[in-house]
Motif scaffolding. Structure first.
Motif, PDB file in Angstrom:
ATOM      1  N   ILE A 146     124.121  45.923  70.454  1.00  0.00           N
ATOM      2  CA  ILE A 146     125.225  45.450  69.682  1.00  0.00           C
ATOM      3  C   ILE A 146     125.641  43.911  70.143  1.00  0.00           C
ATOM      4  N   ALA A 147     125.745  43.984  71.745  1.00  0.00           N
ATOM      5  CA  ALA A 147     126.449  43.007  72.200  1.00  0.00           C
ATOM      6  C   ALA A 147     125.254  41.808  72.346  1.00  0.00           C
ATOM      7  N   TRP A 148     124.117  42.445  72.520  1.00  0.00           N
ATOM      8  CA  TRP A 148     123.210  41.320  72.967  1.00  0.00           C
ATOM      9  C   TRP A 148     122.510  40.706  71.813  1.00  0.00           C
ATOM     10  N   SER A 149     122.551  41.319  70.597  1.00  0.00           N
ATOM     11  CA  SER A 149     122.031  40.778  69.379  1.00  0.00           C
ATOM     12  C   SER A 149     122.837  39.308  68.898  1.00  0.00           C
ATOM     13  N   GLU A 150     123.915  39.371  69.129  1.00  0.00           N
ATOM     14  CA  GLU A 150     124.809  38.161  68.833  1.00  0.00           C
ATOM     15  C   GLU A 150     124.076  36.885  69.389  1.00  0.00           C
ATOM     16  N   PRO A 151     123.892  36.605  70.633  1.00  0.00           N
ATOM     17  CA  PRO A 151     123.083  35.167  70.937  1.00  0.00           C
ATOM     18  C   PRO A 151     121.725  35.337  70.292  1.00  0.00           C
ATOM     19  N   VAL A 152     120.876  36.221  70.136  1.00  0.00           N
ATOM     20  CA  VAL A 152     119.589  36.083  69.158  1.00  0.00           C
ATOM     21  C   VAL A 152     119.957  35.827  67.915  1.00  0.00           C
ATOM     22  N   LEU A 153     120.983  36.221  67.332  1.00  0.00           N
ATOM     23  CA  LEU A 153     121.246  35.953  65.953  1.00  0.00           C
ATOM     24  C   LEU A 153     121.587  34.549  65.807  1.00  0.00           C
ATOM     25  N   LYS A 154     122.514  34.118  66.654  1.00  0.00           N
ATOM     26  CA  LYS A 154     122.850  32.688  66.809  1.00  0.00           C
ATOM     27  C   LYS A 154     122.052  31.605  66.842  1.00  0.00           C
ATOM     28  N   LYS A 155     120.885  31.891  67.644  1.00  0.00           N
ATOM     29  CA  LYS A 155     119.709  31.163  68.106  1.00  0.00           C
ATOM     30  C   LYS A 155     118.807  30.887  66.750  1.00  0.00           C
ATOM     31  N   SER A 156     118.773  32.205  66.178  1.00  0.00           N
ATOM     32  CA  SER A 156     117.891  32.115  64.993  1.00  0.00           C
ATOM     33  C   SER A 156     118.428  31.386  63.866  1.00  0.00           C
ATOM     34  N   GLU A 157     119.687  31.503  63.765  1.00  0.00           N
ATOM     35  CA  GLU A 157     120.380  30.434  62.780  1.00  0.00           C
ATOM     36  C   GLU A 157     120.088  29.268  63.079  1.00  0.00           C
ATOM     37  N   ILE A 213     117.776  27.779  64.737  1.00  0.00           N
ATOM     38  CA  ILE A 213     116.314  26.971  64.300  1.00  0.00           C
ATOM     39  C   ILE A 213     116.100  27.282  63.124  1.00  0.00           C
ATOM     40  N   GLY A 214     116.728  27.875  62.058  1.00  0.00           N
ATOM     41  CA  GLY A 214     116.609  28.195  60.743  1.00  0.00           C
ATOM     42  C   GLY A 214     115.363  29.285  60.783  1.00  0.00           C
ATOM     43  N   TYR A 215     115.411  30.336  61.577  1.00  0.00           N
ATOM     44  CA  TYR A 215     114.366  31.139  61.801  1.00  0.00           C
ATOM     45  C   TYR A 215     114.738  32.516  61.135  1.00  0.00           C
ATOM     46  N   GLU A 216     114.478  32.609  59.726  1.00  0.00           N
ATOM     47  CA  GLU A 216     115.194  33.621  58.639  1.00  0.00           C
ATOM     48  C   GLU A 216     114.536  34.962  58.951  1.00  0.00           C
ATOM     49  N   LEU A 217     113.652  35.217  59.712  1.00  0.00           N
ATOM     50  CA  LEU A 217     112.945  36.523  59.895  1.00  0.00           C
ATOM     51  C   LEU A 217     113.782  37.046  61.347  1.00  0.00           C
ATOM     52  N   GLY A 218     114.095  35.989  61.951  1.00  0.00           N
ATOM     53  CA  GLY A 218     114.896  36.317  63.440  1.00  0.00           C
ATOM     54  C   GLY A 218     116.285  36.776  62.750  1.00  0.00           C
ATOM     55  N   VAL A 219     116.855  36.073  61.906  1.00  0.00           N
ATOM     56  CA  VAL A 219     118.206  36.366  61.293  1.00  0.00           C
ATOM     57  C   VAL A 219     118.357  37.639  60.715  1.00  0.00           C
ATOM     58  N   SER A 240     117.620  40.496  63.363  1.00  0.00           N
ATOM     59  CA  SER A 240     118.894  40.360  64.357  1.00  0.00           C
ATOM     60  C   SER A 240     120.279  41.364  63.656  1.00  0.00           C
ATOM     61  N   LEU A 241     120.314  40.950  62.571  1.00  0.00           N
ATOM     62  CA  LEU A 241     121.421  41.739  61.646  1.00  0.00           C
ATOM     63  C   LEU A 241     120.883  43.290  61.541  1.00  0.00           C
ATOM     64  N   ALA A 242     119.737  43.368  61.111  1.00  0.00           N
ATOM     65  CA  ALA A 242     119.075  44.838  60.871  1.00  0.00           C
ATOM     66  C   ALA A 242     119.456  45.639  62.211  1.00  0.00           C
ATOM     67  N   LEU A 290     126.011  44.335  57.111  1.00  0.00           N
ATOM     68  CA  LEU A 290     124.803  43.701  57.977  1.00  0.00           C
ATOM     69  C   LEU A 290     123.490  44.059  57.452  1.00  0.00           C
ATOM     70  N   LEU A 291     123.287  45.462  57.189  1.00  0.00           N
ATOM     71  CA  LEU A 291     121.816  45.680  56.619  1.00  0.00           C
ATOM     72  C   LEU A 291     121.739  45.417  55.313  1.00  0.00           C
ATOM     73  N   ASN A 292     122.762  45.140  54.521  1.00  0.00           N
ATOM     74  CA  ASN A 292     122.722  44.740  53.161  1.00  0.00           C
ATOM     75  C   ASN A 292     122.397  43.174  52.973  1.00  0.00           C
ATOM     76  N   LYS A 293     122.731  42.441  54.022  1.00  0.00           N
ATOM     77  CA  LYS A 293     122.787  40.916  54.290  1.00  0.00           C
ATOM     78  C   LYS A 293     121.200  40.841  54.618  1.00  0.00           C
ATOM     79  N   ALA A 294     120.846  41.714  55.522  1.00  0.00           N
ATOM     80  CA  ALA A 294     119.481  41.578  56.195  1.00  0.00           C
ATOM     81  C   ALA A 294     118.478  41.741  55.127  1.00  0.00           C
ATOM     82  N   LEU A 295     118.588  42.540  54.333  1.00  0.00           N
ATOM     83  CA  LEU A 295     117.894  42.907  53.274  1.00  0.00           C
ATOM     84  C   LEU A 295     117.827  41.817  52.180  1.00  0.00           C
ATOM     85  N   LYS A 296     118.797  41.194  51.878  1.00  0.00           N
ATOM     86  CA  LYS A 296     118.797  40.095  50.989  1.00  0.00           C
ATOM     87  C   LYS A 296     117.931  39.025  51.432  1.00  0.00           C
ATOM     88  N   LEU A 297     117.889  38.941  52.839  1.00  0.00           N
ATOM     89  CA  LEU A 297     117.330  37.532  53.553  1.00  0.00           C
ATOM     90  C   LEU A 297     115.701  37.822  53.669  1.00  0.00           C
TER      91      LEU A 297
END
Length: 655
Positions: free
Chosen positions: A44-55, A57-63, A66-68, A86-93
């Motif tokens: 939960i804590a460590w996924s935040e910087p990974v999510l931020k980095k994915s956003e 660089i525009g890496y949608e699979l990473g976003v 990370s949310l999932a 979070l899971l619903n947002k990940a599914l739409k992406l």
């Protein structure tokens, strides 16, 4: 501590690698997948910087991933209200990316959330989407496990026929790919459904084959589970020595693989075996060992079970002090767990309601952007209706949960009540013996007992008789509570309708008195003298009569509150023959039902009571029970201000 330090060191190294873009993000996500079950807090804590980095660089699979993963980690703490968005947002992406592997994991997680919330319809809907994605990816093994998960979900809520079907489908998939562990697990599920139905002979071959499959696959956990299931069947069939051997073998395997939770299960089952052998000292030793492990790994439900069996073991061993101690502890812990489950259920209902609302509002917003105004208006109307319906359902669910609480309380009252009744009966017998002994003694001595002794004996005999009388009355009330709150689908049986009406009129009256001590009503029974018999389900008909009587009491109480001169609240319960029907008529002299309400009185969710006083489901469900369940009729006659008559016509028993 060393394992924790190692994980943190790995994360620090991977965190530095995020600078490498997509590759660094993928390495972090792979690491999260490995540790999410054992270290959800960290994910939960460590996924935040990974999510931020994915956003960045525009890496949608990473976003999406990370949310999932963060959403999945949140589900482990039952934080479904935070996980599902979070899971619903990940599914739409993920949907436009055509990646069935990741999409499958997200949809599966959403299905699990809805299963936990008790919404099986949505869980099945998302579960079926998971199966479709698995078919696209060609992952037959995961398909088998998803089907097996469906079976476990239905088995958990007691829908054994549906569970059986999914276990069969799972078995077929695993056999196609030759997966011995999967085959063994599916066979275990099928055996468990038969076992829970009490069909031990049908369950036996499935557990025996699962044992062979787990052994062939060198799956020790599965092998121990199969031995445990076979041992339980052997004990149920009275094969005590066989049960002892199987449970002992299961325990040895579980000790070898150091699986503490399952060791507690084996020790618990062995304790029950030794009780059956009347070796209470060994049974108590095994049960105490099971208790130590249950406390160590914090299995509270198992602690409750062990306290109950220990109480029985100590009682049969003659140690009544310890038997009473464990019985009290069992009762206290069970009440505590029951209250926690009730609160959790209420919270889950509210969370589910809020999630549904949020999903509908999100859908409305999406449609606005596509200029589908007509569809948008339809959904807004649907949302308004859904809010009203869900509000009613929340109240209904709370009433069902309170019914379960009533059943739990009644069940716990039965044991101490049995003690009261047994000792009361024994005291009555002892009073007779004491009377005879004193008579013989005074006759032999040619003396007379002092007058006060005779008076005391007479008073004691009277008091003991009253304890016995009212204990039996309380026992009858508890049985009625259990039958009414059981909520199980029963089989039809021959019923004396007069006796059933007497019992439920008492139960309804005492229920109203418990809620309002000032409540008074004159109840008249006008029953057919030959005690007519019908075929019916006693619990279901009891619910109907209880609901009709509660409504009758409610309207007379409401009218009594107006302080009308010469008004006496009265309810008349009448039985008579009407052609091929037995007619039950419940008259009240309450306020009556206005014409506009009589037209809708059997509709679901319709109620004329103030908000919070009724769900609008009582008469609807009563109508379904009588018409659909018993091929009868439920009618109403009423005059506003004068009272009502509810008429229940039931087919007479043929022959």
């Amino acid at each position: 501590m060393e394992a924790r330090a190692k994980i943190e060191a790995q994360w620090q190294q991977l965190y530095q690698g995020l600078a490498r873009g997509n590759a660094g993000v993928n390495e972090c996500l792979g690491f999260f997948e490995k540790i999410v079950v054992s270290n959800p807090h960290e994910v939960i804590a460590w996924s935040e910087p990974v999510l931020k980095k994915s956003e960045e660089i525009g890496y949608e699979l990473g976003v999406a991933s990370s949310l999932a993963l963060k959403g999945y980690a949140l589900t482990m703490f039952s934080k479904y209200d935070k996980a599902l968005p979070l899971l619903n947002k990940a599914l739409k992406l993920i949907e436009p990316l055509n990646n069935p592997h990741v999409a499958c994991k997200i949809v599966g997680s959403i299905a699990n959330v809805h299963t936990s919330l008790g919404d099986l319809d949505k869980a099945l809907s998302y579960g079926n989407r998971t199966l479709e994605l698995l078919k696209l990816s060609g992952d037959k093994e995961q398909e088998g496990w998803v089907l097996n998960g469906f079976g476990m979900a239905f088995e958990e809520v007691g829908q054994l026929d549906q569970a059986f079907q999914y276990y069969q489908q799972s078995l077929q998939v695993f056999k196609e790919i030759g997966h011995d562990t999967g085959i063994g697990r599916a066979l275990t599920g099928i055996g468990s459904t038969y076992q829970k139905k009490g069909s031990y002979l049908e369950a036996l071959p499935f557990h025996e084959e699962s044992l062979q499959r787990f052994h062939a696959a060198n799956n020790k956990i599965g092998e121990a589970r199969a031995l445990n299931d076979l041992g339980s069947i052997a004990l149920e069939q009275g094969e005590i020595d066989k049960a002892q051997a199987l449970h002992t073998q299961s325990l040895e395997i579980r000790r070898a693989i150091k699986h503490r939770q399952s060791q507690s299960t084996s020790l618990f089952n062995l304790g029950k075996v030794y009780i059956a052998k009347a070796d209470y000292d060994t049974a108590i030793e095994l049960l105490e060992a099971a208790m130590d492990i249950a406390r160590e790994v914090n299995i509270r439900t198992r602690e409750v079970q062990i306290h109950e069996v220990l109480s029985s073991a100590y009682e049969q061993a003659g140690n009544l002090e310890k038997a009473l101690h464990h019985f009290r502890t069992h009762t206290q812990q069970k009440e505590s767990l029951f209250t926690e489950e009730l609160n959790r259920r209420f919270a889950t209902i509210e969370v589910s309601h809020e999630l549904d609302r949020a999903e509908k509002e999100a859908e409305i917003e999406r449609l606005k952007n596509v200029e589908l105004r007509e569809k948008n208006q339809q959904l807004e109307t649907l949302l308004s209706e859904l809010k009203n319906t869900q509000s009613q359902l929340i109240q209904t669910e709370k009433l069902v949960s309170l019914g379960n609480l009533t059943a739990g309380i009644a069940h716990e009252l039965k044991n101490p009540l049995n003690f009261v009744n047994n000792f009361a009966e024994l005291s009555v017998e002892l009073m007779s013996e004491l009377d005879e002994a004193l008579t013989s003694y005074t006759a032999a001595d040619k003396t007379e007992l002092p007058a006060e002794v005779g008076e005391l004996l007479t008073t004691l005999r009277f008091n003991t008789g009253k304890v016995n009388e009212h204990g039996k009355r309380a026992d009858k009330i508890v049985r009625s509570m259990l039958e009414h709150a059981g909520g199980r689908e029963g089989a039809k049986e021959a019923l004396s309708i007069n006796d059933l009406l007497k019992d439920y009129s008492k139960l309804a009256y005492h229920g109203m008195r418990a809620a309002d001590r000032s409540f008074q009503v004159n109840i008249e029974h006008r029953f057919m003298p030959d005690n007519p018999v019908i075929d019916g389900v006693s619990q279901d008909l009891g619910r109907v009569f209880l609901n009709l009587l509660n409504n009758a009491f409610y309207t007379t109480q409401k009218k009594a509150g107006k302080n009308l001169p010469d008004y006496i609240p009265t309810v008349i319960i009448e039985t008579l023959q009407a052609g091929e029907y037995l007619s039950v008529r419940i008259h009240d002299n309450g306020e009556g039902i206005p014409e506009k309400h009589r037209q809708r009185i059997f509709e679901p969710f319709f109620t004329s009571k103030p908000s919070g006083s009724g769900t609008g489901l009582g008469l609807f469900l009563s109508y379904e029970i009588i018409v659909q369940g018993h091929a009868g009729e439920l009618l109403v006659e009423s005059k506003s201000g004068k009272g009502s008559i509810f008429i229940v016509n039931l087919p007479l028993r043929q022959g």
